[in-house]
Design a protein around this motif. Structure first.
Motif, PDB file in Angstrom:
ATOM      1  N   PHE A 184      11.464   6.519   1.971  1.00 33.80           N
ATOM      2  CA  PHE A 184      12.436   7.427   0.834  1.00 33.80           C
ATOM      3  C   PHE A 184      12.751   7.058   0.323  1.00 33.80           C
ATOM      4  N   LEU A 185      13.726   6.175   1.336  1.00 36.95           N
ATOM      5  CA  LEU A 185      15.664   5.914   0.329  1.00 36.95           C
ATOM      6  C   LEU A 185      15.315   4.584  -0.076  1.00 36.95           C
ATOM      7  N   ILE A 186      14.195   3.783  -0.211  1.00 38.95           N
ATOM      8  CA  ILE A 186      14.172   2.749  -0.566  1.00 38.95           C
ATOM      9  C   ILE A 186      13.820   3.784  -2.217  1.00 38.95           C
ATOM     10  N   TRP A 187      13.176   4.280  -2.537  1.00 40.68           N
ATOM     11  CA  TRP A 187      12.067   5.074  -3.686  1.00 40.68           C
ATOM     12  C   TRP A 187      12.915   6.069  -4.512  1.00 40.68           C
ATOM     13  N   ILE A 188      14.184   6.885  -3.351  1.00 48.12           N
ATOM     14  CA  ILE A 188      15.183   7.218  -4.117  1.00 48.12           C
ATOM     15  C   ILE A 188      16.490   6.123  -4.573  1.00 48.12           C
ATOM     16  N   LEU A 189      16.752   5.144  -4.371  1.00 45.20           N
ATOM     17  CA  LEU A 189      16.899   4.552  -4.333  1.00 45.20           C
ATOM     18  C   LEU A 189      17.402   3.990  -6.453  1.00 45.20           C
ATOM     19  N   TYR A 190      15.917   4.004  -6.184  1.00 42.18           N
ATOM     20  CA  TYR A 190      15.273   2.741  -7.338  1.00 42.18           C
ATOM     21  C   TYR A 190      15.236   3.782  -8.662  1.00 42.18           C
ATOM     22  N   VAL A 191      15.227   5.103  -7.902  1.00 42.04           N
ATOM     23  CA  VAL A 191      14.923   5.993  -9.765  1.00 42.04           C
ATOM     24  C   VAL A 191      16.588   6.373  -9.585  1.00 42.04           C
ATOM     25  N   ALA A 192      17.488   6.486  -8.992  1.00 41.90           N
ATOM     26  CA  ALA A 192      18.947   6.111  -8.939  1.00 41.90           C
ATOM     27  C   ALA A 192      19.362   5.358  -9.243  1.00 41.90           C
ATOM     28  N   MET A 193      19.456   4.047  -9.371  1.00 43.29           N
ATOM     29  CA  MET A 193      19.824   3.062  -9.884  1.00 43.29           C
ATOM     30  C   MET A 193      19.740   3.558 -12.007  1.00 43.29           C
ATOM     31  N   LYS A 195       6.901   2.571  16.457  1.00 40.72           N
ATOM     32  CA  LYS A 195       7.501   3.215  17.222  1.00 40.72           C
ATOM     33  C   LYS A 195       7.966   3.913  16.731  1.00 40.72           C
ATOM     34  N   GLN A 196       9.067   3.570  15.646  1.00 40.58           N
ATOM     35  CA  GLN A 196       9.729   4.219  15.023  1.00 40.58           C
ATOM     36  C   GLN A 196       9.771   4.942  13.526  1.00 40.58           C
ATOM     37  N   ARG A 197       8.569   6.082  13.709  1.00 41.35           N
ATOM     38  CA  ARG A 197       7.791   6.664  12.360  1.00 41.35           C
ATOM     39  C   ARG A 197       8.619   6.993  11.748  1.00 41.35           C
ATOM     40  N   SER A 198       9.698   8.113  12.354  1.00 42.14           N
ATOM     41  CA  SER A 198      10.652   8.289  11.433  1.00 42.14           C
ATOM     42  C   SER A 198      11.679   7.889  10.266  1.00 42.14           C
ATOM     43  N   ALA A 199      12.077   6.657  11.713  1.00 41.47           N
ATOM     44  CA  ALA A 199      13.039   5.987  10.465  1.00 41.47           C
ATOM     45  C   ALA A 199      12.117   5.684   9.597  1.00 41.47           C
ATOM     46  N   PHE A 200      10.486   4.961   9.945  1.00 38.69           N
ATOM     47  CA  PHE A 200      10.012   3.930   8.954  1.00 38.69           C
ATOM     48  C   PHE A 200      10.094   5.507   7.463  1.00 38.69           C
ATOM     49  N   ILE A 201       9.698   6.459   8.193  1.00 39.21           N
ATOM     50  CA  ILE A 201       9.773   7.375   6.655  1.00 39.21           C
ATOM     51  C   ILE A 201      11.077   7.513   6.023  1.00 39.21           C
ATOM     52  N   PHE A 202      12.100   6.950   6.697  1.00 42.67           N
ATOM     53  CA  PHE A 202      13.532   7.704   6.374  1.00 42.67           C
ATOM     54  C   PHE A 202      13.285   6.801   4.766  1.00 42.67           C
ATOM     55  N   HIS A 203      13.490   5.391   5.837  1.00 41.06           N
ATOM     56  CA  HIS A 203      13.396   4.270   4.848  1.00 41.06           C
ATOM     57  C   HIS A 203      12.900   4.205   3.661  1.00 41.06           C
ATOM     58  N   VAL A 205       0.726  -1.014  -0.259  1.00 42.09           N
ATOM     59  CA  VAL A 205       0.094   0.312   0.105  1.00 42.09           C
ATOM     60  C   VAL A 205       0.955   1.103  -0.200  1.00 42.09           C
ATOM     61  N   ILE A 206       2.341   1.531   0.865  1.00 38.06           N
ATOM     62  CA  ILE A 206       3.184   2.336   0.378  1.00 38.06           C
ATOM     63  C   ILE A 206       3.542   2.670  -0.190  1.00 38.06           C
ATOM     64  N   ASP A 207       4.408   1.464  -0.904  1.00 39.25           N
ATOM     65  CA  ASP A 207       4.685   1.517  -2.058  1.00 39.25           C
ATOM     66  C   ASP A 207       3.897   2.439  -2.579  1.00 39.25           C
ATOM     67  N   SER A 208       2.719   1.890  -3.638  1.00 39.87           N
ATOM     68  CA  SER A 208       1.954   2.457  -4.284  1.00 39.87           C
ATOM     69  C   SER A 208       1.525   3.509  -4.502  1.00 39.87           C
ATOM     70  N   VAL A 209       1.457   4.781  -3.265  1.00 37.09           N
ATOM     71  CA  VAL A 209       1.679   5.620  -2.924  1.00 37.09           C
ATOM     72  C   VAL A 209       2.541   6.118  -3.155  1.00 37.09           C
TER      73      VAL A 209
END
Length: 321
Positions: free
Chosen positions: A221-230, A211-219, A129-133
């Motif tokens: 965005f990191l996943i999709w930034i890396l997708y585009v970067a590759m 509990k670690q919402r900020s870390a979850f959000i960070f990862h 769901v999150i990845d679709s968004v």
């Protein structure tokens, strides 16, 4: 129709489509175009391929780490190694049987981390769901960069919006009616489906309990930034694509992401889709297909190798379980 036959067709048809697309791509090209494509691939700078591969591996590792945040609210703390190998085994499985990787991933972590499958699978659905968004967000950004070109392409490849909307409304109505029946039914089979669905729902609800919402959000965005970067760095392997800006590369990324779901691991479809989009930016077919094959081939090779090693080492590293 026989259930086994349906299952067989679901496996073989996407693979057959991929093989056909490879044949079509080769057969429809002139000898000069085929030679040019092979030349582009053979002369690709390995430095950029390695960088792209490392970004892909990093994105998978980030996904495995993010998964831990979804499972923690359910009371489970898993090893990063098991999470990563389950993710990679799932990717490998998807190449053989489309969309089966999520089931294997949930079953794997359930086996080695003592997590009920329905809860593990619920968190995987949460991820989807999150990845679709995120993908929809990238599509929206792409439309801002290349609205006229991308819309003209989608109009040629996608069915009428009215038909699509009618089908969507029909599915929603059917889903609502089915859920009402499922909620009130005492049928043993439907009760099992309802219990399974409740387990999945609990997994989905884990998003709000992170509990670690900020870390979850960070990862995320990191996943999709890396997708585009590759995607972006591979453009430097082909001279004709090296000059492209972020706008065309985002459009290519969107086309490639859609193509990945049409055949087993995007085989055949991925290079054709990326080449079709790159044509809109005055990149000739041989260069566009070379770009697609370099990117698809390098990432697929890593998924096969690491996925196979994951299957091998999962039981070895979890002997006590």
């Amino acid at each position: 129709m026989n259930a086994k036959l349906i299952k067989f067709l679901k496996i073989i048809l996407p693979l057959a489509l991929g093989v056909f697309l490879i044949w079509y791509s080769i057969a429809s090209a002139t000898p000069e175009e085929r030679q040019k494509t092979l030349q582009y691939v053979s002369e690709a700078d390995p430095k950029w391929i390695v960088i792209s591969v490392l970004m892909g591996i990093a994105s998978h590792l980030s996904r495995a780490y993010r998964w831990k945040f979804l499972l923690e609210p359910l009371g489970y703390s898993i090893k990063l190694s098991n999470s990563y190998m389950a993710v990679m085994a799932g990717y490998l499985c998807n190449m053989g049987i489309p969309r089966s990787g999520e089931i294997l991933r949930g079953g794997t972590i359930s086996t080695y981390e003592r997590i009920p499958f329905k809860k593990a699978f619920g968190t995987i659905i949460s991820e989807r769901v999150i990845d679709s968004v995120m993908l929809l967000s990238i599509i929206a950004i792409t439309l801002l960069f290349q609205s006229e070109l991308l819309l003209s392409y989608l109009q040629e490849k996608i069915a009428s919006p009215i038909i699509t909307l009618a089908l969507l409304v029909g599915l929603i109505i059917f889903g609502v009616l089915f859920l009402r029946v499922l909620k009130k039914s005492n049928n043993p089979i439907l009760v099992k489906i309802r219990d399974f669905g409740n387990g999945i729902l609990e997994g989905i609800k884990s998003i709000s309990k992170i509990k670690q919402r900020s870390a979850f959000i960070f990862h995320t965005f990191l996943i999709w930034i890396l997708y585009v970067a590759m995607f972006y760095v591979v453009k430097f392997t082909v001279p004709e694509t090296a000059h492209l800006s972020i706008g065309p590369m985002l459009a290519t990324f969107v086309a490639g992401s859609i193509a990945m779901s049409t055949t087993n691991g995007g085989i055949g479809a991925f290079p054709i889709a990326t080449a079709a989009i790159l044509l809109l930016f005055n990149v000739d077919k041989p260069a566009g297909e070379a770009f697609g094959w370099i990117l698809w081939g390098s990432q697929t090779a890593i998924n096969i190798v690491v996925g196979a090693l994951s299957f091998l080492f999962l039981p070895i590293l979890n002997r006590e379980k």
